[in-house]
Design an enzyme around this catalytic site. Structure first.
Site, short mmCIF file in Angstrom:
data_model
loop_
_atom_site.label_atom_id
_atom_site.label_comp_id
_atom_site.label_asym_id
_atom_site.label_seq_id
_atom_site.Cartn_x
_atom_site.Cartn_y
_atom_site.Cartn_z
N ASN A 1 45.68 56.56 29.54
CA ASN A 1 45.48 55.39 30.39
C ASN A 1 45.55 55.88 31.83
OD1 ASN A 1 45.50 52.99 31.76
ND2 ASN A 1 47.19 52.08 30.59
N ARG B 1 41.75 54.27 27.62
CA ARG B 1 41.73 52.85 27.99
C ARG B 1 40.78 52.69 29.17
NH1 ARG B 1 44.79 49.36 31.64
NH2 ARG B 1 44.75 47.28 30.75
N HIS C 1 43.09 42.06 29.57
CA HIS C 1 44.19 42.23 28.61
C HIS C 1 43.69 42.13 27.16
CE1 HIS C 1 47.32 40.78 31.80
NE2 HIS C 1 47.27 42.12 31.76
N ARG D 1 49.76 38.12 42.28
CA ARG D 1 48.43 37.49 42.35
C ARG D 1 48.55 35.97 42.28
NH1 ARG D 1 46.09 40.79 37.50
NH2 ARG D 1 46.82 42.82 38.18
N GLU E 1 49.60 48.39 23.38
CA GLU E 1 48.20 48.69 23.69
C GLU E 1 47.81 50.10 23.25
OE1 GLU E 1 49.10 47.05 27.69
OE2 GLU E 1 47.02 46.37 27.64
#
Ligand code: AMP
Length: 405
Positions: free
Chosen positions: A7, A90, A179, A240, A384
């Protein structure tokens, strides 16, 4: 099969080696501060644990360090690179081109480069990691697993914005949702844990971490996702903003004499629970500690966060005309039982009852709703890396099968 999962971010590269048969993590680690000073962390399942300052001028040097350590006679876990069957990367944004995982070829890299506009922060950083691995392990099969791919089953009614259609035609401006790797893993794990057929259940996954999104998964396919064209839309997050009326932004730009880049900086980095709490923290643990000490801004930030999650869950129950499983995952979703309880208190109209004792239990997977609840409420640890390894192993198996026939 041994799968190296990568990743790659702009200045970091996370990795794991997973045995796909046993799904055991043989080693996990992180190359941090690439291009700055370099910190290498590495931990094997046999007890080797390292944290070293190592200069890593770029991602190629980071991958070099990782590979050297993997074959080191004392610290390593393999004798030779050929023991790594496949590398799973990823990849953040696959646009509309990628609806599943793919073998990484020159054409895929070209197509991904064309998606760079859509994810200028993430995609180039992902590709640097791919490039470094290709340089150092040119003969190894590489698979790209996209964070947007699982969401590609959304229908136009969910993914189109109320903008002139020509902008979708011209620039592919639409909801992509993010996601996806986590939502896929968690929705499937929930069905497995509840002994359900995933093709017959309606699940809402609440991935609540520093970045947060909600995903409606009906009969194994994504119906809607709260993140949009970028990961900025939807819930209030760590830093955010989530959904904001664009009219407010025009107003703000005029009042404070800001350009679009400054506005985006505020929305991405200075908003969310950090902004609402008057810069107290983007970290939910710190906000919780402050709330206990009667900090009303911390309390408000957490309250707004929970309220917004509940609103999305309610709307996704409507989008699917029902819901069987609601699943909490990621840093906040897995660990913050108070937030879970608060969110679920809005959802009693769905016939949800939470078992307060179960809600405080910690496990890889736990059902926190009680026997009376009409909807299963679960907490499941996301994974993940394992999902990437599974998808990479599946593709590698297919490729090997094709080569043999
Ligand atoms: P993630 O992005 O999934 O790594 O999640 C990061 C967020 O999870 C941060 O805001 C952390 O404060 C939050 N988090 C981690 N552990 C806990 C905990 N025990 N209680 C509340 N929040 C937590």
């Amino acid at each position: 099969m041994k799968i190296l999962v990568i990743n790659s971010g702009s200045s970091s590269l996370k990795f794991q080696v997973i045995d796909s048969e046993t799904e055991r993590v043989l080693v996990r680690g992180l190359c941090e501060r690439i291009g700055i000073d370099g910190v290498f962390t590495y931990k094997t399942d046999t007890g080797v644990s390292l944290k070293e300052q190592v200069p890593m001028k770029d991602h190629t040097e980071a991958v070099h360090k990782l590979l050297d350590t993997l074959v080191d006679p004392e610290k390593g876990i393999i004798k030779d690179f050929s023991e790594i069957d496949v590398i799973g990367h990823r990849l953040v944004h696959g646009g509309e081109k990628f609806t599943g995982s793919v073998v990484i070829t020159d054409e895929v890299i070209q197509a991904m480069t064309e998606c760079n506009d859509l994810a200028p922060l993430h995609n180039p950083a992902n590709l640097v990691g791919v490039d470094a691995c290709r340089k150092l392990m040119p003969g190894t099969l590489m698979v790209g697993v996209f964070d947007t791919a699982f969401n590609q089953t959304m229908e136009p009614k969910a993914f189109l914005y109320g903008l002139p259609y020509r902008y979708y035609e011209k620039y592919k401006i639409r909801r992509y949702g993010f996601h996806g790797i986590s939502h896929k893993y968690v929705s499937q794990r929930a069905a497995e844990f509840m002994r359900q057929d995933p093709r017959r259940v309606k699940t809402i996954v609440c991935h609540l971490g520093n970045g947060a999104s909600i995903c409606a998964v009906k009969y194994g396919k994504v119906v809607d996702n709260s993140m949009g064209f970028t990961p900025l839309e939807g819930l209030v997050m760590g830093t955010r903003s989530g959904d904001v009326d664009p009219g407010a932004l025009e107003f703000l730009a005029k009042k404070e004499n800001l350009d679009i880049y400054q506005i985006m900086q505020i929305l991405n980095k200075e908003s969310g629970v950090l902004g609402i709490s008057k810069n107290l923290s983007s970290d939910f643990r710190e906000l919780k500690d402050a709330e206990i000490k009667y900090n009303d801004k911390a309390a408000m930030a957490r309250e707004i966060f929970a309220y917004k999650v509940a609103k999305y869950v309610g709307s996704y129950a409507a989008a699917m005309n029902g819901v069987d499983n609601i699943v909490f995952t990621a840093g906040v979703g897995e660990n913050d039982s108070d937030i879970r309880e608060e969110i679920c208190s809005y959802l009693e109209f769905l016939g949800i009852h939470i078992d307060e004792v179960k809600n405080r239990e910690r496990a890889e997977a736990v059902k926190i709703s009680d026997g009376l609840s009409k909807v299963n409420v679960l907490v499941i640890r996301t994974n993940e890396e394992l999902e990437i390894a599974r998808q990479a192993a599946e593709i590698a198996g297919r490729v090997k099968g094709e080569q043999a026939s």
